[in-house]
Motif scaffolding. Structure first.
Motif, PDB file in Angstrom:
ATOM      1  N   ALA A  66       0.837  -1.203   0.000  1.00 26.69           N
ATOM      2  CA  ALA A  66       0.000   0.000   0.000  1.00 26.69           C
ATOM      3  C   ALA A  66       0.870   1.251   0.000  1.00 26.69           C
ATOM      4  O   ALA A  66       0.581   2.211  -0.726  1.00 26.69           O
ATOM      5  CB  ALA A  66      -0.931  -0.004   1.207  1.00 26.69           C
ATOM      6  N   GLN A  67       1.935   1.273   0.799  1.00 21.86           N
ATOM      7  CA  GLN A  67       2.829   2.424   0.836  1.00 21.86           C
ATOM      8  C   GLN A  67       3.491   2.631  -0.527  1.00 21.86           C
ATOM      9  O   GLN A  67       3.633   3.761  -0.984  1.00 21.86           O
ATOM     10  CB  GLN A  67       3.907   2.245   1.904  1.00 21.86           C
ATOM     11  N   LYS A  68       3.900   1.548  -1.154  1.00 24.15           N
ATOM     12  CA  LYS A  68       4.514   1.650  -2.475  1.00 24.15           C
ATOM     13  C   LYS A  68       3.528   2.212  -3.490  1.00 24.15           C
ATOM     14  O   LYS A  68       3.890   3.051  -4.326  1.00 24.15           O
ATOM     15  CB  LYS A  68       5.024   0.282  -2.925  1.00 24.15           C
ATOM     16  N   ALA A  69       2.281   1.763  -3.421  1.00 26.35           N
ATOM     17  CA  ALA A  69       1.267   2.244  -4.355  1.00 26.35           C
ATOM     18  C   ALA A  69       1.014   3.739  -4.162  1.00 26.35           C
ATOM     19  O   ALA A  69       0.913   4.489  -5.145  1.00 26.35           O
ATOM     20  CB  ALA A  69      -0.035   1.458  -4.171  1.00 26.35           C
ATOM     21  N   TRP A  70       0.932   4.182  -2.905  1.00 24.76           N
ATOM     22  CA  TRP A  70       0.733   5.609  -2.644  1.00 24.76           C
ATOM     23  C   TRP A  70       1.926   6.421  -3.125  1.00 24.76           C
ATOM     24  O   TRP A  70       1.771   7.506  -3.681  1.00 24.76           O
ATOM     25  CB  TRP A  70       0.495   5.865  -1.152  1.00 24.76           C
ATOM     26  N   MET A  71       3.117   5.915  -2.925  1.00 29.81           N
ATOM     27  CA  MET A  71       4.308   6.629  -3.371  1.00 29.81           C
ATOM     28  C   MET A  71       4.328   6.741  -4.893  1.00 29.81           C
ATOM     29  O   MET A  71       4.630   7.811  -5.444  1.00 29.81           O
ATOM     30  CB  MET A  71       5.583   5.929  -2.888  1.00 29.81           C
ATOM     31  N   ASN A  72       3.988   5.656  -5.569  1.00 30.86           N
ATOM     32  CA  ASN A  72       3.937   5.693  -7.032  1.00 30.86           C
ATOM     33  C   ASN A  72       2.903   6.699  -7.518  1.00 30.86           C
ATOM     34  O   ASN A  72       3.150   7.441  -8.477  1.00 30.86           O
ATOM     35  CB  ASN A  72       3.652   4.311  -7.602  1.00 30.86           C
ATOM     36  N   LEU A  73       1.741   6.740  -6.860  1.00 32.70           N
ATOM     37  CA  LEU A  73       0.706   7.696  -7.220  1.00 32.70           C
ATOM     38  C   LEU A  73       1.206   9.126  -7.009  1.00 32.70           C
ATOM     39  O   LEU A  73       1.019   9.997  -7.864  1.00 32.70           O
ATOM     40  CB  LEU A  73      -0.557   7.449  -6.397  1.00 32.70           C
ATOM     41  N   ALA A  74       1.859   9.369  -5.869  1.00 31.05           N
ATOM     42  CA  ALA A  74       2.389  10.708  -5.584  1.00 31.05           C
ATOM     43  C   ALA A  74       3.427  11.120  -6.626  1.00 31.05           C
ATOM     44  O   ALA A  74       3.428  12.272  -7.093  1.00 31.05           O
ATOM     45  CB  ALA A  74       2.988  10.746  -4.181  1.00 31.05           C
ATOM     46  N   LEU A  75       4.305  10.206  -6.987  1.00 31.84           N
ATOM     47  CA  LEU A  75       5.321  10.515  -7.994  1.00 31.84           C
ATOM     48  C   LEU A  75       4.699  10.787  -9.357  1.00 31.84           C
ATOM     49  O   LEU A  75       5.121  11.689 -10.079  1.00 31.84           O
ATOM     50  CB  LEU A  75       6.349   9.386  -8.081  1.00 31.84           C
ATOM     51  N   ASP A  76       3.659  10.011  -9.705  1.00 31.80           N
ATOM     52  CA  ASP A  76       2.949  10.240 -10.967  1.00 31.80           C
ATOM     53  C   ASP A  76       2.287  11.613 -10.977  1.00 31.80           C
ATOM     54  O   ASP A  76       2.355  12.349 -11.968  1.00 31.80           O
ATOM     55  CB  ASP A  76       1.897   9.156 -11.206  1.00 31.80           C
ATOM     56  N   ARG A  77       1.648  11.961  -9.858  1.00 30.02           N
ATOM     57  CA  ARG A  77       0.979  13.268  -9.770  1.00 30.02           C
ATOM     58  C   ARG A  77       1.993  14.404  -9.865  1.00 30.02           C
ATOM     59  O   ARG A  77       1.763  15.421 -10.509  1.00 30.02           O
ATOM     60  CB  ARG A  77       0.185  13.375  -8.468  1.00 30.02           C
ATOM     61  N   ARG A  78       3.135  14.235  -9.191  1.00 32.98           N
ATOM     62  CA  ARG A  78       4.174  15.260  -9.248  1.00 32.98           C
ATOM     63  C   ARG A  78       4.644  15.460 -10.696  1.00 32.98           C
ATOM     64  O   ARG A  78       4.820  16.579 -11.156  1.00 32.98           O
ATOM     65  CB  ARG A  78       5.358  14.880  -8.354  1.00 32.98           C
ATOM     66  N   GLU A  79       4.805  14.364 -11.417  1.00 37.09           N
ATOM     67  CA  GLU A  79       5.249  14.454 -12.806  1.00 37.09           C
ATOM     68  C   GLU A  79       4.196  15.140 -13.673  1.00 37.09           C
ATOM     69  O   GLU A  79       4.535  15.905 -14.584  1.00 37.09           O
ATOM     70  CB  GLU A  79       5.577  13.067 -13.359  1.00 37.09           C
ATOM     71  N   GLU A  80       2.916  14.890 -13.401  1.00 33.52           N
ATOM     72  CA  GLU A  80       1.847  15.556 -14.146  1.00 33.52           C
ATOM     73  C   GLU A  80       1.916  17.072 -13.947  1.00 33.52           C
ATOM     74  O   GLU A  80       1.700  17.841 -14.887  1.00 33.52           O
ATOM     75  CB  GLU A  80       0.481  15.031 -13.719  1.00 33.52           C
ATOM     76  N   VAL A  81       2.221  17.496 -12.720  1.00 28.02           N
ATOM     77  CA  VAL A  81       2.344  18.924 -12.442  1.00 28.02           C
ATOM     78  C   VAL A  81       3.572  19.486 -13.143  1.00 28.02           C
ATOM     79  O   VAL A  81       3.504  20.530 -13.803  1.00 28.02           O
ATOM     80  CB  VAL A  81       2.411  19.192 -10.919  1.00 28.02           C
ATOM     81  N   ARG A  82       4.696  18.808 -13.013  1.00 29.84           N
ATOM     82  CA  ARG A  82       5.936  19.295 -13.628  1.00 29.84           C
ATOM     83  C   ARG A  82       5.839  19.396 -15.143  1.00 29.84           C
ATOM     84  O   ARG A  82       6.410  20.290 -15.752  1.00 29.84           O
ATOM     85  CB  ARG A  82       7.109  18.397 -13.250  1.00 29.84           C
ATOM     86  N   SER A  83       5.114  18.467 -15.752  1.00 29.34           N
ATOM     87  CA  SER A  83       4.994  18.464 -17.213  1.00 29.34           C
ATOM     88  C   SER A  83       3.948  19.455 -17.714  1.00 29.34           C
ATOM     89  O   SER A  83       3.855  19.689 -18.917  1.00 29.34           O
ATOM     90  CB  SER A  83       4.647  17.062 -17.708  1.00 29.34           C
ATOM     91  N   GLY A  84       3.167  20.021 -16.790  1.00 26.22           N
ATOM     92  CA  GLY A  84       2.129  20.966 -17.186  1.00 26.22           C
ATOM     93  C   GLY A  84       0.816  20.314 -17.544  1.00 26.22           C
ATOM     94  O   GLY A  84      -0.124  20.989 -17.963  1.00 26.22           O
ATOM     95  N   LYS A  85       0.721  19.009 -17.384  1.00 26.40           N
ATOM     96  CA  LYS A  85      -0.517  18.295 -17.701  1.00 26.40           C
ATOM     97  C   LYS A  85      -1.648  18.714 -16.767  1.00 26.40           C
ATOM     98  O   LYS A  85      -2.801  18.779 -17.171  1.00 26.40           O
ATOM     99  CB  LYS A  85      -0.272  16.784 -17.603  1.00 26.40           C
ATOM    100  N   VAL A  86      -1.320  18.992 -15.518  1.00 26.56           N
ATOM    101  CA  VAL A  86      -2.305  19.476 -14.543  1.00 26.56           C
ATOM    102  C   VAL A  86      -1.705  20.680 -13.812  1.00 26.56           C
ATOM    103  O   VAL A  86      -0.489  20.880 -13.791  1.00 26.56           O
ATOM    104  CB  VAL A  86      -2.704  18.392 -13.517  1.00 26.56           C
ATOM    105  N   ALA A  87      -2.579  21.478 -13.208  1.00 22.13           N
ATOM    106  CA  ALA A  87      -2.135  22.659 -12.472  1.00 22.13           C
ATOM    107  C   ALA A  87      -2.381  22.461 -10.979  1.00 22.13           C
ATOM    108  O   ALA A  87      -3.352  21.808 -10.582  1.00 22.13           O
ATOM    109  CB  ALA A  87      -2.889  23.890 -12.957  1.00 22.13           C
ATOM    110  N   MET A  88      -1.501  23.034 -10.171  1.00 22.96           N
ATOM    111  CA  MET A  88      -1.659  22.981  -8.725  1.00 22.96           C
ATOM    112  C   MET A  88      -2.818  23.894  -8.314  1.00 22.96           C
ATOM    113  O   MET A  88      -3.104  24.875  -8.983  1.00 22.96           O
ATOM    114  CB  MET A  88      -0.383  23.448  -8.035  1.00 22.96           C
ATOM    115  N   VAL A  89      -3.440  23.551  -7.197  1.00 22.19           N
ATOM    116  CA  VAL A  89      -4.522  24.349  -6.637  1.00 22.19           C
ATOM    117  C   VAL A  89      -4.052  24.837  -5.273  1.00 22.19           C
ATOM    118  O   VAL A  89      -3.492  24.052  -4.503  1.00 22.19           O
ATOM    119  CB  VAL A  89      -5.800  23.484  -6.485  1.00 22.19           C
TER     120      VAL A  89
END
Length: 74
Positions: free
Chosen positions: A37-60
């Protein structure tokens, strides 16, 4: 041949703060066993961070995010 700890520390201390912080995170994580579960959450967090860095999504902004959450659970 391995590098003595004091030599390695001296090299790390010359790195920029962001890189030192990343190394610290890796070192701390190495002491904590990760559950699936911890690994899955970490992977999700890293994916979300990459989406922000790439401009795919914007921070709120935090207050707006909390308002959205409160509205959904009200």
């Amino acid at each position: 041949m391995t590098t003595p700890a004091h030599d390695l520390a001296a090299e790390v201390l010359e790195l920029p703060a962001e890189e030192r912080a990343r190394i610290l995170q890796l070192l701390i994580a190495s002491f904590e066993p990760k559950s699936n579960a911890q690994k899955a959450w970490m992977n999700l967090a890293l994916d979300r961070r990459e989406e922000v860095r790439s401009g795919k999504v914007a921070m709120v902004p935090g207050d707006e995010a909390l308002a959205r959450v409160r509205a959904r659970i009200a």
